[in-house]
Design an enzyme around this catalytic site. Structure first.
Site, PDB file in Angstrom:
ATOM      1  N   THR A 151       0.849  -1.196   0.000  1.00 14.99           N
ATOM      2  CA  THR A 151       0.000   0.000   0.000  1.00 14.99           C
ATOM      3  C   THR A 151       0.875   1.233   0.000  1.00 14.99           C
ATOM      4  O   THR A 151       1.890   1.248   0.695  1.00 14.99           O
ATOM      5  CB  THR A 151      -0.849   0.009   1.291  1.00 14.99           C
ATOM      6  OG1 THR A 151      -1.670  -1.152   1.270  1.00 14.99           O
ATOM      7  CG2 THR A 151      -1.698   1.250   1.425  1.00 14.99           C
ATOM      8  N   VAL A 180     -11.962  -6.243   2.212  1.00 12.96           N
ATOM      9  CA  VAL A 180     -11.425  -4.913   2.501  1.00 12.96           C
ATOM     10  C   VAL A 180     -10.268  -5.071   3.483  1.00 12.96           C
ATOM     11  O   VAL A 180     -10.384  -5.816   4.453  1.00 12.96           O
ATOM     12  CB  VAL A 180     -12.515  -3.998   3.109  1.00 12.96           C
ATOM     13  CG1 VAL A 180     -11.926  -2.643   3.462  1.00 12.96           C
ATOM     14  CG2 VAL A 180     -13.678  -3.829   2.148  1.00 12.96           C
ATOM     15  N   GLY A 181      -9.166  -4.369   3.212  1.00  9.32           N
ATOM     16  CA  GLY A 181      -8.012  -4.433   4.107  1.00  9.32           C
ATOM     17  C   GLY A 181      -8.044  -3.322   5.141  1.00  9.32           C
ATOM     18  O   GLY A 181      -9.076  -2.680   5.368  1.00  9.32           O
ATOM     19  N   ASP A 182      -6.908  -3.090   5.763  1.00 11.61           N
ATOM     20  CA  ASP A 182      -6.802  -2.048   6.791  1.00 11.61           C
ATOM     21  C   ASP A 182      -6.696  -0.644   6.186  1.00 11.61           C
ATOM     22  O   ASP A 182      -6.996   0.346   6.859  1.00 11.61           O
ATOM     23  CB  ASP A 182      -5.541  -2.283   7.633  1.00 11.61           C
ATOM     24  CG  ASP A 182      -4.302  -2.229   6.741  1.00 11.61           C
ATOM     25  OD1 ASP A 182      -4.236  -3.023   5.778  1.00 11.61           O
ATOM     26  OD2 ASP A 182      -3.436  -1.364   6.959  1.00 11.61           O
ATOM     27  N   THR A 202       1.302  -0.603   6.405  1.00 12.02           N
ATOM     28  CA  THR A 202       1.228  -1.493   5.245  1.00 12.02           C
ATOM     29  C   THR A 202       1.579  -2.903   5.703  1.00 12.02           C
ATOM     30  O   THR A 202       2.306  -3.084   6.682  1.00 12.02           O
ATOM     31  CB  THR A 202       2.156  -1.021   4.096  1.00 12.02           C
ATOM     32  OG1 THR A 202       2.076  -1.941   3.005  1.00 12.02           O
ATOM     33  CG2 THR A 202       3.606  -0.904   4.524  1.00 12.02           C
ATOM     34  N   GLY A 203       1.045  -3.886   4.989  1.00 17.99           N
ATOM     35  CA  GLY A 203       1.285  -5.268   5.383  1.00 17.99           C
ATOM     36  C   GLY A 203      -0.010  -6.048   5.331  1.00 17.99           C
ATOM     37  O   GLY A 203      -0.949  -5.665   4.618  1.00 17.99           O
ATOM     38  N   GLY A 205      -3.382  -6.764   6.056  1.00 15.03           N
ATOM     39  CA  GLY A 205      -4.475  -5.981   6.631  1.00 15.03           C
ATOM     40  C   GLY A 205      -5.242  -6.701   7.722  1.00 15.03           C
ATOM     41  O   GLY A 205      -5.630  -6.119   8.731  1.00 15.03           O
TER      42      GLY A 205
HETATM   43  N1  ASP Z   1      -2.478  -3.555   3.996  1.00 13.86           N
HETATM   44  C1  ASP Z   1      -2.928  -3.871   2.652  1.00 13.86           C
HETATM   45  C2  ASP Z   1      -4.132  -4.754   2.736  1.00 13.86           C
HETATM   46  O1  ASP Z   1      -4.151  -5.656   3.550  1.00 13.86           O
HETATM   47  C3  ASP Z   1      -1.881  -4.504   1.813  1.00 13.86           C
HETATM   48  C4  ASP Z   1      -0.477  -3.976   1.987  1.00 13.86           C
HETATM   49  O2  ASP Z   1      -0.279  -2.892   2.482  1.00 13.86           O
HETATM   50  O3  ASP Z   1       0.463  -4.680   1.608  1.00 13.86           O
HETATM   51  O4  ASP Z   1      -5.029  -4.580   1.953  1.00 13.86           O
END
Ligand code: ASP
Length: 317
Positions: A151, A180-182, A202-203, A205
């Site tokens: 993200t 839906v992610g974070d 990011t990561g 979610g």
């Molecule tokens: N956090 C985002 C999600 O889970 C993905 C990411 O940031 O890598 O949608």
């Protein structure tokens, strides 16, 4: 007056370079943030955000994004938005709404179209190819779904001491339709208060949202912790808790900046980020956690930069 910005991942670099001039000239945190994120959304070769973003398991690109003004607390977000290239701008527009400021799917698209955003096909040939390849590999059990995501999340402090935070993402590659992610969730994917500072995540979610990590980082800065300590303690404490309660800990990274332009990050994977402040020209850093748990932050090597560029160029035919 000081100013600065911090953004997740190498992909933010060019946008940060372009917008850092505007930030130095006195542009608002909101305009600078939207400018950087739009640039990332519009570049097809960045395959985890906006146009050319990786599709869900049905082959549809569904985007999540959010915008928050740290001075007024105006906050807008979209989730599962289809066919609109700049979800960050839709989110920012929504932040002006007193009600209905977080819209999903068809409702978000309807709002966007009504407000003059053009509808377009966001699936590029390259992402479609990647999707087809991945589908085959999943069927053959050579690969698990869901790896392939990043993200753009950022925090900006402008010369007038106003702050903004925002995110934009196509979420997890091969996510279920409607997942839906974070990233669009206030407090989880992002948070900002101009009286204190802001953070973005990011990561994975599904894990990040269990800990409200962006809010928690800002809260710790309010208690007096430096951005560096706030981000790192937030992540470390949460990882321990998640391990204890849930038994699994996914990839998680945080960036933050306080209203003095001081910044910090935390990560449990290899993670790149970009900084530009009044005293520091736009710079890419690569970070990781050493075996004994220490945070390592370095400038990427020439080889790393070359490989990155090579991978990026390979995404164009
Ligand atoms: N956090 C985002 C999600 O889970 C993905 C990411 O940031 O890598 O949608």
């Amino acid at each position: 007056m000081t100013y600065g910005m911090i953004a997740t991942w190498r992909m933010a670099y060019e946008g940060v370079i372009h917008q850092s001039e505007h930030l130095a000239d006195g542009s608002s945190a909101g305009d600078v943030l939207e400018g950087v994120i739009k640039e990332v959304e519009e570049f097809a070769n960045f395959i985890s955000v906006g146009y050319g973003g990786l599709p869900n398991e049905d082959g549809t690109v569904q985007l999540d994004a959010a915008f928050m003004d740290g001075t007024t607390f105006e906050t807008g977000a979209v989730a599962g938005l289809e066919n609109i290239k700049n979800p960050i701008s839709v989110a920012r527009k929504l932040s002006k709404e007193r009600f209905n400021s977080f819209l999903i799917a068809e409702g978000a698209k309807k709002f966007a179209v009504k407000n003059g955003f053009e509808q377009e096909d966001l699936l590029t040939e390259k992402s479609k190819e990647k999707w087809e390849e991945k589908k085959k590999k999943i069927e053959l059990k050579e690969m698990t779904p869901y790896d392939g995501h990043d993200t753009i999340g950022m925090v900006v402090l402008d010369k007038a001491n106003h702050m903004a935070a925002g995110t934009s993402s196509s979420g997890l590659f091969m996510k279920k339709n409607g997942r839906v992610g974070d990233s669009p969730l206030p407090g989880s994917g992002f948070y900002v208060d101009s009286d204190i500072g802001g953070a973005a995540a990011t990561g994975l979610g599904e894990d990040l949202m269990k800990g409200m990590l962006s809010y928690e980082t800002v809260r710790k800065m309010e208690e007096g912790l430096s951005p560096e300590d706030a981000a790192q303690r937030t992540l470390e404490e949460f990882e321990k808790k998640l391990e204890r309660k849930y038994g699994k800990v996914g990839a998680m990274s945080l960036v933050c900046m306080n209203n003095k332009g001081e910044w910090g990050i935390a990560t449990n994977v290899e993670f790149t980020f970009v900084i530009a402040t009044k005293t520091q020209k736009p710079t890419i850093y690569i970070s990781n956690r050493s075996e004994d748990g220490q945070l390592i932050i370095e400038k990427p090597t020439k080889e790393w930069m070359k490989d990155y560029q090579g991978n990026l160029n390979n995404r164009i035919e």
